[in-house]
Design an enzyme around this catalytic site. Structure first.
Site, PDB file in Angstrom:
ATOM      1  N   TYR A   1     -29.152  58.499 -29.593  1.00  0.00           N
ATOM      2  CA  TYR A   1     -30.331  59.290 -29.962  1.00  0.00           C
ATOM      3  C   TYR A   1     -30.068  60.361 -31.026  1.00  0.00           C
ATOM      4  O   TYR A   1     -30.757  61.392 -31.037  1.00  0.00           O
ATOM      5  CB  TYR A   1     -30.946  59.916 -28.701  1.00  0.00           C
TER       6      TYR A   1
ATOM      7  N   HIS B   1     -42.304  38.052 -17.758  1.00  0.00           N
ATOM      8  CA  HIS B   1     -42.395  39.443 -18.219  1.00  0.00           C
ATOM      9  C   HIS B   1     -42.598  39.441 -19.739  1.00  0.00           C
ATOM     10  O   HIS B   1     -41.827  38.833 -20.481  1.00  0.00           O
ATOM     11  CB  HIS B   1     -41.146  40.232 -17.837  1.00  0.00           C
ATOM     12  N   ALA B   2     -43.640  40.138 -20.189  1.00  0.00           N
ATOM     13  CA  ALA B   2     -44.022  40.063 -21.602  1.00  0.00           C
ATOM     14  C   ALA B   2     -42.906  40.574 -22.522  1.00  0.00           C
ATOM     15  O   ALA B   2     -42.232  41.556 -22.200  1.00  0.00           O
ATOM     16  CB  ALA B   2     -45.280  40.883 -21.832  1.00  0.00           C
TER      17      ALA B   2
ATOM     18  N   HIS C   1     -49.387  46.134 -27.124  1.00  0.00           N
ATOM     19  CA  HIS C   1     -48.010  46.641 -26.993  1.00  0.00           C
ATOM     20  C   HIS C   1     -47.028  45.669 -27.653  1.00  0.00           C
ATOM     21  O   HIS C   1     -46.180  46.062 -28.466  1.00  0.00           O
ATOM     22  CB  HIS C   1     -47.679  46.820 -25.501  1.00  0.00           C
ATOM     23  N   GLU C   2     -47.157  44.406 -27.315  1.00  0.00           N
ATOM     24  CA  GLU C   2     -46.206  43.407 -27.838  1.00  0.00           C
ATOM     25  C   GLU C   2     -46.342  43.252 -29.351  1.00  0.00           C
ATOM     26  O   GLU C   2     -45.346  43.162 -30.072  1.00  0.00           O
ATOM     27  CB  GLU C   2     -46.407  42.053 -27.141  1.00  0.00           C
TER      28      GLU C   2
ATOM     29  N   HIS D   1     -44.480  45.692 -31.367  1.00  0.00           N
ATOM     30  CA  HIS D   1     -43.074  45.343 -31.611  1.00  0.00           C
ATOM     31  C   HIS D   1     -42.967  44.436 -32.834  1.00  0.00           C
ATOM     32  O   HIS D   1     -42.126  44.632 -33.709  1.00  0.00           O
ATOM     33  CB  HIS D   1     -42.495  44.582 -30.414  1.00  0.00           C
TER      34      HIS D   1
ATOM     35  N   GLU E   1     -41.292  51.069 -28.439  1.00  0.00           N
ATOM     36  CA  GLU E   1     -42.207  50.875 -27.316  1.00  0.00           C
ATOM     37  C   GLU E   1     -43.540  51.587 -27.525  1.00  0.00           C
ATOM     38  O   GLU E   1     -44.509  51.313 -26.811  1.00  0.00           O
ATOM     39  CB  GLU E   1     -41.552  51.361 -26.016  1.00  0.00           C
TER      40      GLU E   1
ATOM     41  N   HIS F   1     -36.405  45.179 -15.536  1.00  0.00           N
ATOM     42  CA  HIS F   1     -35.447  45.753 -16.483  1.00  0.00           C
ATOM     43  C   HIS F   1     -34.058  45.981 -15.891  1.00  0.00           C
ATOM     44  O   HIS F   1     -33.107  46.194 -16.640  1.00  0.00           O
ATOM     45  CB  HIS F   1     -36.011  47.063 -17.047  1.00  0.00           C
TER      46      HIS F   1
ATOM     47  N   ARG G   1     -36.596  54.528 -22.686  1.00  0.00           N
ATOM     48  CA  ARG G   1     -37.428  54.254 -23.853  1.00  0.00           C
ATOM     49  C   ARG G   1     -38.926  54.304 -23.535  1.00  0.00           C
ATOM     50  O   ARG G   1     -39.729  54.743 -24.347  1.00  0.00           O
ATOM     51  CB  ARG G   1     -37.073  52.881 -24.430  1.00  0.00           C
ATOM     52  N   TYR G   2     -39.287  53.879 -22.327  1.00  0.00           N
ATOM     53  CA  TYR G   2     -40.719  53.854 -21.983  1.00  0.00           C
ATOM     54  C   TYR G   2     -41.231  55.250 -21.660  1.00  0.00           C
ATOM     55  O   TYR G   2     -42.392  55.573 -21.921  1.00  0.00           O
ATOM     56  CB  TYR G   2     -40.979  52.894 -20.814  1.00  0.00           C
TER      57      TYR G   2
HETATM   58  O1  X8Z Z   1     -41.565  46.028 -20.178  1.00  0.00           O
HETATM   59  C1  X8Z Z   1     -42.539  46.463 -20.769  1.00  0.00           C
HETATM   60  C2  X8Z Z   1     -43.179  45.668 -21.897  1.00  0.00           C
HETATM   61  C3  X8Z Z   1     -42.198  44.872 -22.647  1.00  0.00           C
HETATM   62  S1  X8Z Z   1     -41.148  45.837 -23.620  1.00  0.00           S
HETATM   63  C4  X8Z Z   1     -44.198  44.714 -21.319  1.00  0.00           C
HETATM   64  N1  X8Z Z   1     -43.093  47.633 -20.385  1.00  0.00           N
HETATM   65  C5  X8Z Z   1     -42.574  48.406 -19.262  1.00  0.00           C
HETATM   66  C6  X8Z Z   1     -42.785  47.706 -17.937  1.00  0.00           C
HETATM   67  O2  X8Z Z   1     -43.532  46.726 -17.891  1.00  0.00           O
HETATM   68  O3  X8Z Z   1     -42.232  48.161 -16.942  1.00  0.00           O
HETATM   69  C7  X8Z Z   1     -44.223  48.298 -21.019  1.00  0.00           C
HETATM   70  C8  X8Z Z   1     -44.419  49.586 -20.292  1.00  0.00           C
HETATM   71  C9  X8Z Z   1     -43.305  49.719 -19.288  1.00  0.00           C
HETATM   72 ZN    ZN Z   2     -42.117  46.758 -25.198  1.00  0.00          ZN
END
Ligand code: X8Z
Ligand code: ZN
Length: 613
Positions: free
Chosen positions: A224, A354-355, A384-385, A388, A412, A512, A521-522
């Site tokens: 960072y 998972h997207a 969101h996607e 990216h 993000e 994750h 990051r979120y």
């Molecule tokens: O994982 C994601 C995206 C892909 S980078 C769908 N997000 C986190 C989650 O789903 O836990 C977006 C917000 C938080």
């Molecule tokens: Zn994302």
């Protein structure tokens, strides 16, 4: 591979290494550089970087393809192939990262130094240099990701539910016991991940130490543009800014849930049972909006219903989201995006639902992979996607070392920023909504938004608070689950609805963790997107309050956003932020300004209630 050399004698080690790379994955045996580190020069460093870049580009493409195929088709064979490809790439990047350290004492220009630093920090899970251990780590990461992707809760021998199906029911069910069963059922999936995760931590910490970091968590926090400890303090500062708003929201929602489920089930002085908030991880609560809608402030429409009424399907949702970016002056996505992306869950094979968004060739081969449901929430995730993908494309001309966002929170935040502009006014513009509700309904809109954005903040923070302590050894395997729930309580004020033991591995029930995606990051993105939104609204000439602003059609806003995106990570994130907002610090004032009317409403509602847990 073309190797660039200089007329000046190139140090032996650089040549030895590059020839080894060209020969793919060959074990490095010769460490004896004839030139000592003090004799290394700027020119050597530049040659090293140029050759590394050519090699990395080629390697990235191959590994991305293997990963794409695996994520779209999870089988024994695709798992083996991706593990192999990933091991090769990791070994090469580890080797390059070690080589980069040879320039530690060389006087270099700022740009060369920055590229070398990016190279050293490139991996999320650094592997040990030992080939066997590297292979083992790669196999484990692939196994973990497959376990999550294939995970199901089986009610009996014939009926098994995927996470998408479970989530759909958790969004709408208001039956305490049904929710409990689904919550418990999904968390069973993670049990078998525990030993794999343990070994993964050991191996990657070994790799991080070899690279000179105390552990993998320190390495994550070193990305960072500031010392790792300063970054931790930054997070605390940001959290302390938003915590009061979260606590007000928690207090109000707990009271409402107490009214509905009974105060025996939702005690009014403690944590909220984690399965009642409309989401498996209690990270977004907007699915229970109907239970907490303000009495006179409800805007009277629901985006999911509007999409259905207007016959939106998955493709139309994506096209509409893409059009938003186009309206701001971004070029349309290439046809290959539509040909190669995955929008719907296939019925006949296992995929990672998972997207995610992908850039396969660091140029124009952009794709998303998502099991889209026809809901307002999925519509937001599509934005969101695509955020990216538009970022990927904006920084494609940067050197490979800078083909990243300014910091990972920026990546993000971009699509989410656009989604903040999906206001009633915008929905009217695109023909989805007839009448824009008047300002008296703003509280309902803000409540719904807060159930996503404010509710998310503590979860966004705690996942890595847990992981960092795991990496540092402060949390040992005997305490994995106990400490997970301590943090869930501390930050979120939620608790497990049934007894948990160390046989369970509840962190693994979140994508994750087995997917090895850092999560801070979120949290950052949730702060940053409001800063971006406020700045872009100013640029677009918005005169309304920021929660009513949409930057749809604003070429000025698009141009300015693009300027920041194009920078990639070529400059410290503070500069990228200042490029857009005029200020180099992350700051929660924008998110607080956005929700100021809601804070007032919550204060009023919470009068006489005892808040906190
Ligand atoms: O994982 C994601 C995206 C892909 S980078 C769908 N997000 C986190 C989650 O789903 O836990 C977006 C917000 C938080
Ligand atoms: Zn994302």
């Amino acid at each position: 591979m073309k190797i660039i050399t200089s007329s000046r004698l190139l140090s032996t080690f650089v040549l030895v290494s590059l020839i080894a790379f060209a020969d793919h994955n060959q074990e490095k045996t010769d460490n004896s550089a004839s030139t000592t580190r003090n004799e290394m020069t700027e020119e050597d460093a530049q040659i090293f970087l140029a050759n590394s870049e050519a090699y990395l580009k080629k390697l990235n493409k191959k590994v991305s393809r293997a990963k794409w195929i695996h994520a779209n088709f999870i089988t024994y064979d695709t798992s083996s192939l991706v593990a192999e490809a990933n091991a090769k790439k990791t070994a090469a990047v580890v080797r390059l990262a070690h080589e980069a350290s040879r320039f530690n004492n060389t006087e270099l220009n700022e740009n060369t130094r920055r590229k070398l630093e990016k190279l050293k920090l490139a991996l999320t899970l650094p592997a040990p240099q030992n080939a066997e251990q590297n292979n083992e780590l790669s196999q484990i990461t692939t196994q973990l990701s497959s376990l999550y992707g294939k995970g199901k809760y089986c009610l009996n021998e014939k009926t098994c539910l995927s996470l998408s199906e479970i989530s759909a029911t958790m969004a709408t069910s208001r039956n305490y016991d049904e929710l409990l069963e689904l919550w418990t059922g999904w968390h069973e999936v993670a049990k078998s991940m525990r030993p794999l995760f343990m070994q993964e931590v050991t191996l990657t910490n070994h790799g991080a130490k070899e690279l000179g970091y105390a552990d993998t968590g320190v390495m994550w926090r070193s990305k960072y543009d500031m010392p790792a400890d300063d970054f931790s303090r930054e997070l605390e500062r940001l959290w302390s800014q938003v915590q009061p708003l979260y606590q007000s929201l928690h207090c109000h929602i707990r009271a409402k849930l107490g009214d509905i489920y009974g105060e025996d089930k939702v005690p009014q002085n403690g944590s909220i049972p984690a399965h009642l908030l409309g989401n498996m991880w209690a990270q977004n609560w907007s699915n229970i909006y109907d239970m907490v809608a303000p009495e006179h402030g409800d805007p009277g429409y629901d985006l999911t219903e509007l999409l259905t009424q207007h016959d939106y399907d998955e493709l139309k949702m994506v096209r509409t989201a893409e059009n938003f970016f186009i309206s701001m002056g971004f070029a349309p996505l290439p046809d290959s995006f539509y040909e190669r992306s995955l929008f719907t869950k296939p019925r006949d094979r296992e995929v990672q639902c998972h997207a995610s968004a992908w850039s396969l060739d660091s140029k124009d081969d952009l794709r998303i992979k998502m099991c889209i449901q026809l809901t307002g929430r999925a519509f937001t995730t599509i934005h969101h996607e695509l955020g990216h993908n538009f970022y990927h494309r904006a920084y494609k001309k940067q050197p490979v070392f800078y083909q990243q966002s300014a910091n990972d929170g920026f990546h993000e935040a971009v699509g989410d920023t656009i989604a903040l502009s999906v206001t009633p006014g915008y929905l009217q513009d695109i023909g989805l909504l007839e009448d824009v509700p008047d300002a008296s309904k703003d509280i309902g809109l803000l409540m719904k938004m807060a159930l996503d954005k404010i509710a998310f903040l503590p979860f966004g923070l705690l996942v890595d608070q847990w992981r960092w302590k795991v990496f540092s050894g402060e949390i040992t395997p005997e305490n994995y689950n106990k400490t997970w729930w301590e943090l869930r309580k501390k930050y979120q004020g939620v608790e497990a609805p049934v007894v948990r033991t160390e046989e369970h591995f509840d962190p693994g029930a979140k994508y994750h963790v087995p997917g090895n995606t850092p999560y801070t990051r979120y949290f950052l993105a949730h702060i940053l997107q409001f800063e971006f939104h406020r700045a872009l609204c100013d640029i677009a000439g918005n005169q309304e309050s920021i929660h009513r602003c949409s930057i749809y059609n604003s070429k000025e806003a698009g141009g300015r956003l693009n300027r920041m995106l194009e920078m990639g990570s070529s400059r410290p994130w503070q500069e990228a932020l200042a490029e857009l907002t005029g200020k180099p610090e992350m700051d929660a004032s924008a998110i607080l300004e956005y929700f100021a009317p809601l804070q007032e409403y919550l204060d009023e509602q919470n009068k006489g209630r005892q808040c906190g847990w």
